[in-house]
Motif scaffolding. Structure first.
Motif, short mmCIF file in Angstrom:
data_model
loop_
_atom_site.label_atom_id
_atom_site.label_comp_id
_atom_site.label_asym_id
_atom_site.label_seq_id
_atom_site.Cartn_x
_atom_site.Cartn_y
_atom_site.Cartn_z
N GLY A 1 101.98 16.75 -9.97
CA GLY A 1 103.77 15.68 -10.06
C GLY A 1 103.20 14.65 -10.08
N LEU A 2 102.38 14.12 -9.81
CA LEU A 2 101.94 12.57 -9.33
C LEU A 2 101.56 12.72 -10.78
CD1 LEU A 2 102.30 9.81 -8.32
CD2 LEU A 2 99.96 10.17 -7.36
N VAL A 3 100.09 13.24 -11.48
CA VAL A 3 99.88 12.01 -12.62
C VAL A 3 101.09 12.84 -13.68
CG1 VAL A 3 98.53 13.48 -15.08
CG2 VAL A 3 97.44 13.39 -12.31
N PHE A 4 101.93 13.60 -13.60
CA PHE A 4 102.69 14.68 -14.99
C PHE A 4 104.05 12.91 -14.75
CE2 PHE A 4 107.24 15.83 -16.17
CZ PHE A 4 106.62 16.23 -17.99
N GLY A 5 104.53 12.65 -13.44
CA GLY A 5 105.21 11.41 -13.61
C GLY A 5 104.51 10.44 -14.33
N LEU A 6 102.89 10.56 -14.23
CA LEU A 6 102.28 8.57 -14.23
C LEU A 6 103.06 8.59 -15.90
CD1 LEU A 6 99.30 7.56 -11.73
CD2 LEU A 6 102.36 6.80 -12.35
N MET A 7 102.02 9.90 -16.21
CA MET A 7 101.89 9.89 -17.77
C MET A 7 102.96 9.84 -18.78
SD MET A 7 98.79 12.78 -18.25
CE MET A 7 99.65 12.56 -19.52
N HIS A 8 104.27 10.44 -17.79
CA HIS A 8 106.17 10.28 -18.39
C HIS A 8 106.22 9.03 -18.26
CE1 HIS A 8 104.24 14.35 -19.81
NE2 HIS A 8 105.13 13.82 -20.53
N LYS A 9 106.01 7.98 -17.29
CA LYS A 9 106.69 7.35 -17.12
C LYS A 9 107.12 5.82 -18.20
CE LYS A 9 104.99 3.46 -14.18
NZ LYS A 9 105.28 1.88 -14.91
N ALA A 10 108.72 6.05 -17.73
CA ALA A 10 108.92 4.63 -18.61
C ALA A 10 108.23 3.36 -19.42
CB ALA A 10 110.73 4.67 -18.83
#
Length: 469
Positions: free
Chosen positions: A354-363
């Motif tokens: 979840g952390l990796v996905f969130g950082l990769m898709h962070k605006a």
């Protein structure tokens, strides 16, 4: 016949009164760890070098013309190479801390307190301070003799040299710590010109003195009495957790003997009761007394015991890393597929993903829209007008342009500036005026305000309301 029963009288004699003073606190005996060499000793120093190279080297790395890793509190930015984390992104930092805690739980369930023995800052800096102490004052016996001597020139010079080296190392550590929050190259320039700010001086001194006190004086007392991890670690242990264990079946009864004598012929166990395992322990415990919460699983007692076993021509591993439930009877067989390990691993994988996905898709930018609390609405030639404040944060290293539009109500117009420009890592606060025809439906209506980065097309949508009386 009559019988006479005689009653025996026991005289009561007053006992002599003697006053005794009993202390409720046991004085702490200073621990003088003995130097040892071996497999775990080498691994321990490898981890010391690895962790300290990261700690002292990371602030000096540069990325994109700035410090690669920087917690810039003044600018409210957290820089991690190309990633910029804003105050609104503190969720990611909180999730990272939870991941670290879960990883520690998983590691403890599988391998015991290896973190404490090999990577914990308290253990690492204590070992570094001990290394300095050994280089100046000598090994265990030399340090004991020196402390027992009266204060003369030699003892004073050795003690002053040791503490001067400790203080210098501590201040370098404090300087590096402050360099994570203030650009370290600027900090070095200010230090060379004696222009350090008040807070920089405070934290440099605070962290330096904390290192000096914890690693130089308190040492094992921090692990025994201050560290909460030592207290709740038992809740994460089970019969398959890796711990340092003494094989009492093989080692008892203890007793001294000459080199090469077979224990069975003497009616003794393999332990020769040399106490070297106690002398090398950095927390001063006897591992032969069983599992103790003070043990940090550094493995130095294993190296020391194996060295003695080699000299006595006995098999090694009288003390070894073993599963907690086997009592040291069998070689370690790690059981990874058990409930708590599976649960910890699943949680860790889920949160890390979840952390990796969130950082990769962070605006790359953040938008907050706030209604003007002073004026709910006002009439204008265009109809009913509502006022807002648009707060935009550019989290990139380049100048960015943004287009603003509003949707949700037919014929809703953006009356103020529709294109905004923000500099690198800049924040702008811009007034936003929206208007709708006076004939439009009365009451509060939900709307969406869209901010689009140009030319990338990345869009952030914020919900708000439009009010018409």
């Amino acid at each position: 016949m009559t019988s006479t029963r005689r009653k025996s009288v026991i005289p009561i004699v007053a006992a002599p009164v003697s006053e005794q003073t009993m202390s409720l606190y046991q004085s702490t005996q200073k621990v003088y760890p003995r130097a040892v060499s071996g497999y775990f000793h080498h691994w321990r120093w490898f981890m010391i070098w690895a962790t300290q190279l990261v700690f002292y080297g990371m602030p000096w790395l540069q990325y994109g013309g700035r410090q690669a890793f920087l917690l810039d509190i003044d600018a409210h930015r957290f820089y991690l190479f190309g990633l910029v984390i804003l105050p609104q992104d503190l969720f990611y930092l909180a999730l990272l801390l939870i991941i670290c805690a879960t990883g520690l739980f998983l590691f403890t369930a599988v391998a015991g307190r290896l973190w404490c023995g090999f990577s914990c800052p308290q253990s690492v800096y204590t070992e570094l301070f001990l290394w300095i102490e050994r280089k100046i004052e000598g090994d265990r016996l030399a340090r004991q003799k020196l402390d027992a001597q009266p204060w003369r020139l030699r003892k004073t010079s050795l003690k002053v040299s040791k503490h001067a080296a400790w203080l210098a190392f501590s201040l370098i550590t404090g300087f590096t710590f402050v360099g994570y929050f203030t650009p370290i190259r600027e900090l070095l320039g200010d230090l060379q010109q004696w222009q350090l700010g008040g807070w920089s001086c405070f934290w440099l001194g605070f962290y330096g003195l904390a290192t000096y006190g914890n690693a130089g004086f308190m040492r094992e007392q921090v692990c025994k009495h201050m560290c909460p991890y030592a207290r709740f670690q038992s809740a994460m242990f089970d019969d398959h957790t890796l711990i340092v264990a003494y094989d009492s079946k093989r080692g008892e009864p203890r007793g001294g003997r000459s080199k090469g004598q077979a224990p069975d012929a003497l009616g003794l166990g393999a332990c020769i009761d040399c106490n070297i395992c106690v002398q090398v322990c950095p927390v001063g415990i006897d591992i032969r007394n069983g599992l103790q919460y003070e043990c940090i699983s550094c493995g130095l007692c294993i190296d020391a015991c194996n060295e003695v076993m080699d000299k006595m021509q006995y098999p090694r591993d009288l003390i070894r890393f073993s599963a907690a439930g086997d009592g040291g009877k069998q070689p370690l067989r790690q059981h990874l597929f058990r409930p708590r390990v599976i649960i910890y691993s699943s949680l860790l994988a889920l949160m890390t993903g979840g952390l990796v996905f969130g950082l990769m898709h962070k605006a790359d930018f953040k938008v907050d829209v706030m209604r003007d609390r002073n004026i709910m609405y006002r009439e204008s030639p265009q109809g009913i007008e509502n006022l807002y404040q648009l707060h935009l944060s550019n989290a990139t290293e380049q100048v960015q342009r943004y287009r603003v539009r509003a949707t949700g109500i037919a014929m809703l117009n953006v009356e103020s500036e529709q294109t905004l420009t923000a500099g690198p890592n800049d924040e702008i606060l811009s007034p936003l005026s929206l208007s709708a025809p006076a004939s439009y439906q009365r009451g509060s209506q939900p709307i969406k305000i869209e901010v689009t980065a140009l030319p990338s097309g990345e869009t952030v949508i914020t919900n708000s309301t439009f009010y018409r009386p």
